[in-house]
Enzyme design. Sequence first.
Site, PDB file in Angstrom:
ATOM      1  N   HIS A 296      22.203  17.867  28.653  1.00 16.75           N
ATOM      2  CA  HIS A 296      21.265  18.681  29.445  1.00 16.75           C
ATOM      3  C   HIS A 296      22.078  19.776  30.139  1.00 16.75           C
ATOM      4  O   HIS A 296      23.266  19.578  30.425  1.00 16.75           O
ATOM      5  CB  HIS A 296      20.643  17.739  30.490  1.00 16.75           C
TER       6      HIS A 296
ATOM      7  N   ASP B 125      25.736  10.716  32.649  1.00 14.59           N
ATOM      8  CA  ASP B 125      24.459  11.246  33.105  1.00 14.59           C
ATOM      9  C   ASP B 125      23.393  10.233  32.677  1.00 14.59           C
ATOM     10  O   ASP B 125      23.021  10.171  31.501  1.00 14.59           O
ATOM     11  CB  ASP B 125      24.241  12.620  32.461  1.00 14.59           C
TER      12      ASP B 125
ATOM     13  N   GLN C  63      18.112   9.735  31.860  1.00 12.08           N
ATOM     14  CA  GLN C  63      17.113   9.179  30.932  1.00 12.08           C
ATOM     15  C   GLN C  63      17.291   7.689  30.695  1.00 12.08           C
ATOM     16  O   GLN C  63      16.487   7.071  30.009  1.00 12.08           O
ATOM     17  CB  GLN C  63      17.154   9.928  29.591  1.00 12.08           C
TER      18      GLN C  63
ATOM     19  N   LYS D  64      12.317  10.281  37.846  1.00  8.79           N
ATOM     20  CA  LYS D  64      12.111   9.888  36.445  1.00  8.79           C
ATOM     21  C   LYS D  64      11.916   8.383  36.313  1.00  8.79           C
ATOM     22  O   LYS D  64      11.722   7.863  35.219  1.00  8.79           O
ATOM     23  CB  LYS D  64      13.307  10.325  35.603  1.00  8.79           C
TER      24      LYS D  64
ATOM     25  N   CYS E  13      15.906  22.245  28.448  1.00  7.44           N
ATOM     26  CA  CYS E  13      17.187  22.418  29.152  1.00  7.44           C
ATOM     27  C   CYS E  13      18.355  21.906  28.312  1.00  7.44           C
ATOM     28  O   CYS E  13      19.276  21.265  28.842  1.00  7.44           O
ATOM     29  CB  CYS E  13      17.192  21.724  30.510  1.00  7.44           C
TER      30      CYS E  13
HETATM   31  N1  PMP Z   1      20.169  14.986  32.595  1.00  6.82           N
HETATM   32  C1  PMP Z   1      19.197  14.628  31.746  1.00  6.82           C
HETATM   33  C2  PMP Z   1      19.563  13.899  30.488  1.00  6.82           C
HETATM   34  C3  PMP Z   1      17.866  14.923  32.055  1.00  6.82           C
HETATM   35  O1  PMP Z   1      16.897  14.569  31.226  1.00  6.82           O
HETATM   36  C4  PMP Z   1      17.568  15.606  33.269  1.00  6.82           C
HETATM   37  C5  PMP Z   1      16.153  15.979  33.636  1.00  6.82           C
HETATM   38  N2  PMP Z   1      15.397  16.514  32.595  1.00  6.82           N
HETATM   39  C6  PMP Z   1      18.625  15.938  34.110  1.00  6.82           C
HETATM   40  C7  PMP Z   1      19.898  15.610  33.744  1.00  6.82           C
HETATM   41  C8  PMP Z   1      18.401  16.641  35.404  1.00  6.82           C
HETATM   42  O2  PMP Z   1      17.705  15.831  36.271  1.00  6.82           O
HETATM   43  P1  PMP Z   1      17.156  16.400  37.659  1.00  6.82           P
HETATM   44  O3  PMP Z   1      16.395  17.639  37.301  1.00  6.82           O
HETATM   45  O4  PMP Z   1      16.288  15.312  38.183  1.00  6.82           O
HETATM   46  O5  PMP Z   1      18.326  16.695  38.509  1.00  6.82           O
END
Ligand code: PMP
Length: 405
Positions: A121, A198, A201, A224, A363
Amino acid sequence: MDIEKIRSEFPILRRTIYKHPLVYLDNTATSQTPNRVVESVVNSYTKTKSNVHRGVHTLSMEATELQESARRKVREFINAASIEEVIFTRGTTESINLVAASYGGAFLQDGDEIILSTMEHHSNIVPWQLLQRTKDIKIRVIPINAIGELDLNAYRSLFNEHTRFVSVCHASNVLGTINPIKEIIAEAHAHNVPVLIDGAQAAPHLKIDVQDLDADFYAFSAHKMYGPSGVGVLYGKKKLLEAMPPYQGGGEMIESVSFEKTTFAELPFKFEAGTPDFIGIAALHQAIDFIESLGIEQIAAHEHELLEYTTRRMLEEIPDMRIFGTAPDKCAIISFLVGNEHHYDMGMLLDKLGIAVRTGHHCAQPLMNALGVEGTVRASFAVYNTIEECDMFLTALHRVAEMLR
Ligand code: PMP
């Protein structure tokens, strides 16, 4: 699992969209929130709101206890060795920025290399690129194979004497792939290299045991995992966090301040400058209780059933269906395209039929480049989704595909 009973805890699922029942399949972006989490927020605002860690009065002590009991809950949820290793942030993004700025700022030098992966991401790419503005650091990238798994042989070959850090996702927000992070971490440790995972997910679907994984850092977001927005967690090994400089300065993170010399608070407060989202943090406790009341393995098993059912029918029934990410070990996320139809058109038309899916690059533009597409449609499942909803999604998908054809 009694899904209808679970659904009754989520009033938003009773909404209609363009006179159709809402079918919410955008859980990867954010999941919905059960009543007990909302009630926690309301209770905080109506009964205990007071700033934390500052007061001797009853409300302040109660608010502090709510926040700190949430920290104890998170520690248990991820099996961290101590509560000092649990830092509250605004979300995964802030957690990763904290590590890139603090650890990267202090311990990475010109000429060092870090390893990321193709499926990251943007929040696990851009913070490292910001570091490149002040340091000459090289980013090396683990490629993926045809079914959307990390190429572990290529990963091993990326290490050399300059490698200083590895940062990869536990599960991809586009492909759904669950990465073998225990192996990835062990390989990095064999080279004396720390690893950030990270877990944005993974936290809603997988049992996380940071000690068993031997992760150095692990980041995730409350919103999430059935929790409130605006709260996240950074787990870090105590010895690393102790060695790292503060990320932001302000109240809460100091021991004493003078214009001549300031000393910093102990962990975890050293990394929690300013008033935290103590109301959201207390609500995160309830979100974890919700997950634990169902059992994370049971949640994953239910979602997996929805994934298998929907994937099979999509491939069998919709002509020119392309699914991106078909690893055997994957979360309930389906990224797809139908023929040459634009993802945006499909998402718009599905919305008119009550189906909420995400479209675009999610993203993850480097991943889109690797897949050779500009974007995809993404349907992703949570514990409250049902087979009937999968059927409604498939019926809608048939209609939309036909309309666009
Ligand atoms: N890493 C991953 C794999 C994600 O899916 C996301 C959110 N789509 C993020 C990071 C960022 O998370 P947040 O916007 O809650 O900071």
